[in-house]
Design a protein around this motif. Structure first.
Motif, PDB file in Angstrom:
ATOM      1  N   GLY A 265      43.111  43.842  46.909  1.00 26.99           N
ATOM      2  CA  GLY A 265      42.383  44.316  45.740  1.00 26.99           C
ATOM      3  C   GLY A 265      43.295  44.944  44.710  1.00 26.99           C
ATOM      4  O   GLY A 265      43.165  44.686  43.501  1.00 26.99           O
TER       5      GLY A 265
ATOM      6  N   GLN B 204      37.237  44.964  37.947  1.00 25.18           N
ATOM      7  CA  GLN B 204      36.311  45.145  39.071  1.00 25.18           C
ATOM      8  C   GLN B 204      36.163  43.832  39.821  1.00 25.18           C
ATOM      9  O   GLN B 204      36.205  43.806  41.059  1.00 25.18           O
ATOM     10  N   ARG B 205      35.988  42.757  39.065  1.00 28.24           N
ATOM     11  CA  ARG B 205      35.862  41.449  39.688  1.00 28.24           C
ATOM     12  C   ARG B 205      37.167  41.060  40.391  1.00 28.24           C
ATOM     13  O   ARG B 205      37.155  40.533  41.508  1.00 28.24           O
TER      14      ARG B 205
ATOM     15  N   LEU C  63      37.508  42.723  43.735  1.00 31.06           N
ATOM     16  CA  LEU C  63      36.623  42.150  44.745  1.00 31.06           C
ATOM     17  C   LEU C  63      37.059  40.747  45.157  1.00 31.06           C
ATOM     18  O   LEU C  63      37.046  40.407  46.343  1.00 31.06           O
ATOM     19  N   VAL C  64      37.444  39.926  44.165  1.00 29.66           N
ATOM     20  CA  VAL C  64      37.874  38.559  44.469  1.00 29.66           C
ATOM     21  C   VAL C  64      39.097  38.557  45.371  1.00 29.66           C
ATOM     22  O   VAL C  64      39.149  37.858  46.391  1.00 29.66           O
TER      23      VAL C  64
ATOM     24  N   SER D 180      34.924  35.922  48.971  1.00 32.65           N
ATOM     25  CA  SER D 180      35.252  36.392  47.622  1.00 32.65           C
ATOM     26  C   SER D 180      34.118  36.112  46.639  1.00 32.65           C
ATOM     27  O   SER D 180      33.852  36.922  45.742  1.00 32.65           O
TER      28      SER D 180
ATOM     29  N   SER E 206      32.129  39.066  44.583  1.00 31.70           N
ATOM     30  CA  SER E 206      32.505  39.163  43.173  1.00 31.70           C
ATOM     31  C   SER E 206      31.497  38.617  42.172  1.00 31.70           C
ATOM     32  O   SER E 206      31.617  38.893  40.977  1.00 31.70           O
TER      33      SER E 206
ATOM     34  N   ALA F  46      29.905  41.053  39.511  1.00 35.79           N
ATOM     35  CA  ALA F  46      30.925  41.521  38.563  1.00 35.79           C
ATOM     36  C   ALA F  46      31.380  40.387  37.651  1.00 35.79           C
ATOM     37  O   ALA F  46      31.718  40.611  36.481  1.00 35.79           O
ATOM     38  N   ASP F  47      31.360  39.156  38.170  1.00 33.94           N
ATOM     39  CA  ASP F  47      31.771  38.006  37.371  1.00 33.94           C
ATOM     40  C   ASP F  47      30.769  37.731  36.260  1.00 33.94           C
ATOM     41  O   ASP F  47      31.145  37.406  35.128  1.00 33.94           O
TER      42      ASP F  47
END
Length: 305
Positions: A122, A185-186, A189-190, A229, A233, A236-237
């Motif tokens: 991350g 943020q994305r 997470l990804v 992922s 994500s 957020a995406d």
């Protein structure tokens, strides 16, 4: 216990080159799926009443019919530019940070918990995304421009250079980092899902003798990392895409406002708009990337990831 294999010392420049080449191959193969995902996420954006649902196949058909096959590659050039920065930073950063943690342990054990890998992944993703965010912004704007063309309207930008220039002129330097908060943020997470899951899953498959360190192990690991992922994500995406697509007449004040309005007007499921095309892209993207990257490393005489 799963044991993480740490890459032996290799020239950083060589690994950056290999990661960049692998990312360019993967991006070129899967870009039409990314475009489909972006169009789906923008569908209904800013509408108080929402809009009729449209599926991935409907989006692809509409793009092909109104913009031609070349329309499926709208925004590819800034995405390639983005990956020249984004992918090497996150991949090499993950390897180096993980190796640093392993070497700092008193027993010099190569075993790292999944939670530690997730945090390292991350953090690497955040740093990479901050650097690459302007190119990501241009990509989203150019992809969204395709909808204007399909409606018979003039697109905002004729190419990535003009997009960069116009954004700088109308929105300033800060405008190039519009949406950077949902972006990082994305990215967190990804990469928490992708890098940690791929690393952990691949070595689990090898250690349990399900497969050797070959394309089968890479395929299984990439499928699992793609699903992890995407699940983490996607909300957020959606927020990131909508924030970055805004011009001077902003619909959302900030990421939180975008999140609230999306749920209020379109329902909680809207946060996972484009989930399947996202997964359909991340799966093949990660498969192509990891298989290419592992193969390039082998050819270069570098141990596997």
């Amino acid at each position: 216990m799963e044991r993480s294999r740490v890459t032996r010392e290799a020239p950083t420049g060589t690994r950056i080159l290999l990661a960049s080449l692998s990312a360019m191959v993967a991006e070129s193969v899967t870009f039409p799926i990314d475009l489909t995902k972006t169009r789906m996420q923008l569908h209904g954006s800013g509408s108080a009443s929402g809009a009729h649902r449209i599926g991935a196949f409907g989006v692809v058909s509409e793009i092909a019919r109104k913009e031609g096959v070349i329309g499926l590659y709208k925004g590819l050039s800034p995405e390639i530019i983005r990956h020249l920065f984004y992918t090497p930073i996150r991949i090499i950063g993950y390897e180096n940070l993980k190796g640093l943690i392993v070497r700092s342990e008193t027993n010099n054990s190569e075993s790292l918990p999944l939670a530690t890998k997730a945090l390292v992944g991350g953090f690497s993703g955040v740093i990479a995304q901050v650097v690459a965010s302007p190119a990501d912004l241009v990509k989203v704007r150019m992809q969204a421009d395709g909808r204007l063309v399909s409606q018979g309207l003039k697109p905002r930008y004729s190419g990535p250079i003009e997009a960069f220039t116009k954004i700088l002129q109308s929105e300033g330097v800060k405008g190039l980092w519009k949406g950077v908060l949902p972006n990082i943020q994305r990215a967190f997470l990804v990469n928490m899902g992708e890098l940690a899951c791929y690393d952990h899953a691949k070595h689990f498959v090898i250690d349990k003798k399900i497969a050797e360190d070959n394309i089968f192990a890479h395929t299984l690991a990439s499928i699992m990392s793609g699903l992890a992922s995407t699940s983490l994500s996607c909300p957020a995406d959606v927020v990131k895409t909508r924030m970055m697509n805004q011009g001077e007449n902003a619909v959302y004040r900030n990421s939180y406002d975008c999140l609230v309005k999306t749920v209020k007007f379109e329902g909680i499921r809207a946060l996972w708009k484009g989930f399947f095309p996202t997964w359909a892209r991340l799966g093949p993207w990660q498969f192509v990337f990891w298989v290419s990257y592992e193969k390039f490393r082998l050819l270069a005489g570098i141990s596997s990831f």
